[in-house]
Every structure is written in C-alpha cells, then in structure tokens.
Design an enzyme around this catalytic site. Structure first.
Site, PDB file in Angstrom:
ATOM      1  N   ARG A  80     -23.218 -23.078   7.253  1.00  0.00           N
ATOM      2  CA  ARG A  80     -23.606 -23.592   8.571  1.00  0.00           C
ATOM      3  C   ARG A  80     -22.421 -24.290   9.241  1.00  0.00           C
ATOM      4  O   ARG A  80     -22.211 -24.174  10.454  1.00  0.00           O
ATOM      5  CB  ARG A  80     -24.803 -24.540   8.437  1.00  0.00           C
ATOM      6  CG  ARG A  80     -25.329 -25.007   9.775  1.00  0.00           C
ATOM      7  CD  ARG A  80     -26.658 -25.700   9.647  1.00  0.00           C
ATOM      8  NE  ARG A  80     -26.568 -26.924   8.867  1.00  0.00           N
ATOM      9  CZ  ARG A  80     -27.629 -27.618   8.460  1.00  0.00           C
ATOM     10  NH1 ARG A  80     -28.858 -27.209   8.745  1.00  0.00           N
ATOM     11  NH2 ARG A  80     -27.474 -28.732   7.766  1.00  0.00           N
ATOM     12  N   LYS A 182     -24.412 -27.943  14.157  1.00  0.00           N
ATOM     13  CA  LYS A 182     -24.500 -29.377  13.888  1.00  0.00           C
ATOM     14  C   LYS A 182     -23.301 -30.097  14.514  1.00  0.00           C
ATOM     15  O   LYS A 182     -22.459 -30.697  13.837  1.00  0.00           O
ATOM     16  CB  LYS A 182     -24.583 -29.607  12.380  1.00  0.00           C
ATOM     17  CG  LYS A 182     -25.592 -30.681  12.016  1.00  0.00           C
ATOM     18  CD  LYS A 182     -25.973 -30.597  10.565  1.00  0.00           C
ATOM     19  CE  LYS A 182     -26.444 -31.929  10.026  1.00  0.00           C
ATOM     20  NZ  LYS A 182     -27.458 -32.609  10.786  1.00  0.00           N
ATOM     21  N   GLU A 218     -37.702 -29.431  18.415  1.00  0.00           N
ATOM     22  CA  GLU A 218     -37.609 -30.093  17.118  1.00  0.00           C
ATOM     23  C   GLU A 218     -37.690 -31.599  17.285  1.00  0.00           C
ATOM     24  O   GLU A 218     -37.773 -32.116  18.396  1.00  0.00           O
ATOM     25  CB  GLU A 218     -36.350 -29.681  16.372  1.00  0.00           C
ATOM     26  CG  GLU A 218     -35.044 -29.969  17.079  1.00  0.00           C
ATOM     27  CD  GLU A 218     -33.843 -29.455  16.285  1.00  0.00           C
ATOM     28  OE1 GLU A 218     -33.789 -29.669  15.065  1.00  0.00           O
ATOM     29  OE2 GLU A 218     -32.951 -28.859  16.906  1.00  0.00           O
TER      30      GLU A 218
HETATM   31  N1  PLP Z   1     -32.498 -30.593  13.158  1.00  0.00           N
HETATM   32  C1  PLP Z   1     -31.490 -31.454  13.402  1.00  0.00           C
HETATM   33  C2  PLP Z   1     -31.138 -31.729  14.806  1.00  0.00           C
HETATM   34  C3  PLP Z   1     -30.811 -32.052  12.345  1.00  0.00           C
HETATM   35  O1  PLP Z   1     -29.821 -32.905  12.584  1.00  0.00           O
HETATM   36  C4  PLP Z   1     -31.194 -31.762  11.016  1.00  0.00           C
HETATM   37  C5  PLP Z   1     -30.498 -32.381   9.898  1.00  0.00           C
HETATM   38  O2  PLP Z   1     -29.670 -31.859   9.264  1.00  0.00           O
HETATM   39  C6  PLP Z   1     -32.239 -30.830  10.805  1.00  0.00           C
HETATM   40  C7  PLP Z   1     -32.866 -30.283  11.911  1.00  0.00           C
HETATM   41  C8  PLP Z   1     -32.657 -30.424   9.438  1.00  0.00           C
HETATM   42  O3  PLP Z   1     -31.702 -29.611   8.813  1.00  0.00           O
HETATM   43  P1  PLP Z   1     -31.515 -29.584   7.240  1.00  0.00           P
HETATM   44  O4  PLP Z   1     -32.835 -29.244   6.671  1.00  0.00           O
HETATM   45  O5  PLP Z   1     -30.488 -28.539   6.995  1.00  0.00           O
HETATM   46  O6  PLP Z   1     -31.057 -30.925   6.845  1.00  0.00           O
HETATM   47  C1  COI Z   2     -29.686 -34.657   7.687  1.00  0.00           C
HETATM   48  O1  COI Z   2     -30.881 -34.487   7.518  1.00  0.00           O
HETATM   49  O2  COI Z   2     -28.849 -34.469   6.794  1.00  0.00           O
HETATM   50  C2  COI Z   2     -29.162 -35.094   8.947  1.00  0.00           C
HETATM   51  O3  COI Z   2     -28.053 -34.780   9.211  1.00  0.00           O
HETATM   52  C3  COI Z   2     -30.014 -35.890   9.799  1.00  0.00           C
HETATM   53  C4  COI Z   2     -29.338 -37.041  10.410  1.00  0.00           C
HETATM   54  C5  COI Z   2     -29.087 -38.217   9.615  1.00  0.00           C
HETATM   55  C6  COI Z   2     -28.578 -36.817  11.621  1.00  0.00           C
END
Ligand code: PLP
Ligand code: COI
Length: 337
Positions: A80, A182, A218
């Site tokens: 990612r 991200k 989201e």
């Molecule tokens: N959406 C956003 C905007 C996020 O910052 C995160 C955190 O990482 C997620 C969703 C969830 O992603 P993940 O499950 O890869 O942590």
């Molecule tokens: C995560 O779930 O790892 C995130 O990056 C969320 C956040 C702390 C921005």
C-alpha cells in the site's frame, strides 16, 4: 520503564530505536541506520513540509499467550505504501527490506511490546520527501523512517460500542483525489470534524461521498461496514482507503461465516437500517458502532450492544493475530527473538 500496561491508550510512548534510510528520486536507498529514537534534522524547504509529499503506514505486533510474537500482514502495508509512493511521485521502498526493518524494529524495541492481550506494539513507517525544492515538484531526496509505540485501544470505549455522527459539513476525500492512499495530507482536514464530533459526545464522524452526499465513505481513520441479515456490505475504495483489516474481514466473513460479502455504494438509509454496523482498522481493530446520528436523529443498533456477527468477526481476526485460531491464509509473520 514504568509503563502501566493496564492503562495503555492510542498515544505515543517513545521507544528505544527508530530506523532511517534515504534515497534519491530514483529509489537508490541507503542501507539505513538504527538510531536512538529522537528528533531529526530537516530542511525548511522539504517537500513533505511545504507540499505534503508524505505517506504513513500503521501495523501492529502482538504477544501471544505462549509468549510468541506476531506481526499481521506487513507485506500488505509495504504494497500500500508503494502504491501511495507512485501516486505522490516518490520512490518505492522495497518490500523485502520493509519486512526486514519491521522485524528488526520489533526486536530492538521488544521491551515495549505489551504483554498478552494488554495491547500491541504499533509500528509507524513513514515515507517523506525530505529534499529541498521551492517549486511544486517532487523533492530531490526521500526519507523512509520507522518508529514504534506501545498502544492500547484506539477508541476509549475499547470493545464497547462507539457513537458516531454522519457529517454533512465536511468531506474527507473527492473522487480521483488521494483518499485511497495513506497520504499525510488526508488527515489534518479531519481534525476539526473529529474535534467538533467529540465535543458533542461522539467518538468520530462518518464521511459521506463528496459527489452526492448520499453514500457512506468511511470513518475518520477506519473503514465502514454494515450487516443486513447474512450480508456484509462495505463501500468500494475509489476515494476510501483500502484497509488491510477491511480486506481481511471481508475474506473471513465469506470463507468462515458463509456470509455474502458485497462491495458497493452504501446509501445512508442502508446504513441507518442495518442490523449491525462496525468500523475496521489497524488501530480500531473492529469497533462496534452502537449509535449513529444523522440530521439530529439518533439510530441505535442492537440495543447499543456489540452485535453477534460483529463479535464473531472480532473474535476470529484477533484469534488469528494471537495465534489462537489457525492462520490458514498465511497472514501472520512470526518474529523470533
Ligand atoms: N481508513 C483510513 C482513512 C485509515 O487511516 C485507516 C487506517 O489505517 C483505515 C481506513 C484502516 O486501514 P487498515 O485496516 O489498513 O489499518
Ligand atoms: C491505523 O489504523 O493504523 C491508522 O493509521 C489510523 C490512524 C491512527 C490514523
């Protein structure tokens, strides 16, 4: 060290060691160095400071009941971050080296890995344009940096249901923008909506789509799911972050619990009439949503208790992370100390 493992929250506890490597724009990364955690020197004209040329990731290491150490799907974070790097004109950090650094950072900060079920060691890899440039263009130099912190629950409620509010005042991302990577620049804009929501007694906001204001995108830093009968529905990732927890939950729901899993636009009415709703993320894990406020009306789910299917999914994914359920997917990386 004096860390009280019973009162960990999602906040920074500095650890011993961080990793830093630098590259030119072509991805010729230096071997890198493990250094004591601390401040770094950076040009005021750095791309990351002036134009937000930056990405971050988040992943967690856990301690199992038997004292083993696991890391959840780190290659997905590497991939990612590489996709984000392509979008923001930065060099990709190589996958194998990414994994090697994650493991080494855990080892070098092992004293900060919380005991079994007391939390996790959160790893924060960042990729920044650190070279100086005045014009809006890719920076001439890049830094990949990884630091770590022991963390507890992201929402103060822990596994108890949270309250969220659908915001009609703000959007998080636009179609064809950077919502699906991200990028650091996606987060500052969410601080005011989150602050306002918190002062009204909510944990966070739910964002709607920027085009029609009708579909759920989201939660501030987590993906959104709703359950209707035996169907699990989540919005597509056009302007939503493709969460690794999201992808894992979709797979488990389908394979293990025989649910129908649908990725499609989730109309507000769909969400408000669902049987169960929850948010997923590395930090948030699976956070049950007990109440959603929309246009001054409150919608309560499952009598404000964790829904049965949400709980099953939570138990399964955390079971894999803690090696209590067989990892038939090969999602876990064992870290041998
Ligand atoms: N959406 C956003 C905007 C996020 O910052 C995160 C955190 O990482 C997620 C969703 C969830 O992603 P993940 O499950 O890869 O942590
Ligand atoms: C995560 O779930 O790892 C995130 O990056 C969320 C956040 C702390 C921005």
């Amino acid at each position: 060290m004096g860390i009280n493992w019973d009162s960990l929250t999602f906040s920074l506890t500095p650890t011993d060691t961080m990793f830093i490597s630098t590259s030119d724009i072509d991805g010729n990364w230096s071997v890198g160095e493990y250094l004591p955690y601390g401040d770094i020197k950076i040009s005021p004209a750095a791309g990351v400071l002036n134009y937000g040329q930056g990405l971050f990731e988040g992943l967690k290491a856990y301690r199992t009941k038997e004292g083993k150490i696991t890391l959840f799907r780190p290659i997905e974070n590497a991939k990612r971050m590489a996709a984000g790097a392509r979008r923001l004109c930065m060099p990709e950090f190589p996958e194998e080296k990414f994994l090697e650094v994650m493991i080494e950072i855990i080892k070098r900060n092992i004293d900060y890995l919380p005991p079994y079920k007391k939390g996790s060691l959160y790893l924060r890899p960042c990729l920044w344009g650190t070279g100086a440039r005045l014009g809006v263009a890719p920076a001439p130099e890049y830094t990949f940096i990884v630091y770590a912190s022991p963390v507890g629950p992201y929402f103060k409620e822990g596994f108890k249901p949270i309250k969220l509010k659908i915001t009609t005042d703000f959007h998080r991302a636009a179609p064809r923008g950077t919502g699906n990577v991200k990028a650091i620049g996606n987060y500052a804009g969410g601080m005011l909506p989150a602050k306002k929501a918190k002062s009204d007694g909510f944990s966070e906001v739910i964002y709607l789509d920027a085009k029609k204001d009708l579909y759920i995108e989201e939660v501030g830093a987590a993906n959104f799911f709703c359950i209707k009968g035996d169907t699990l529905i989540t919005p597509p990732t056009d302007s939503v972050l493709p969460g690794i927890t999201r992808k894992s939950v979709m797979q488990i729901a389908k394979d293990v619990f025989g649910m129908e899993v649908i990725e499609r636009a989730v109309h507000i009415d769909d969400a408000l009439t669902a049987d169960e709703v929850f948010a997923t993320g590395t930090a948030a894990v699976i956070s049950s949503i007990g109440l959603i406020e929309y246009q001054e009306k409150e919608y309560i789910y499952n009598n404000f208790t964790v829904g049965p299917k949400t709980e099953q999914l939570y138990n399964y994914i955390t079971g894999i992370q803690l090696k209590e359920i067989e990892d038939k997917y090969g999602w876990i990386v064992d870290v041998d100390i």
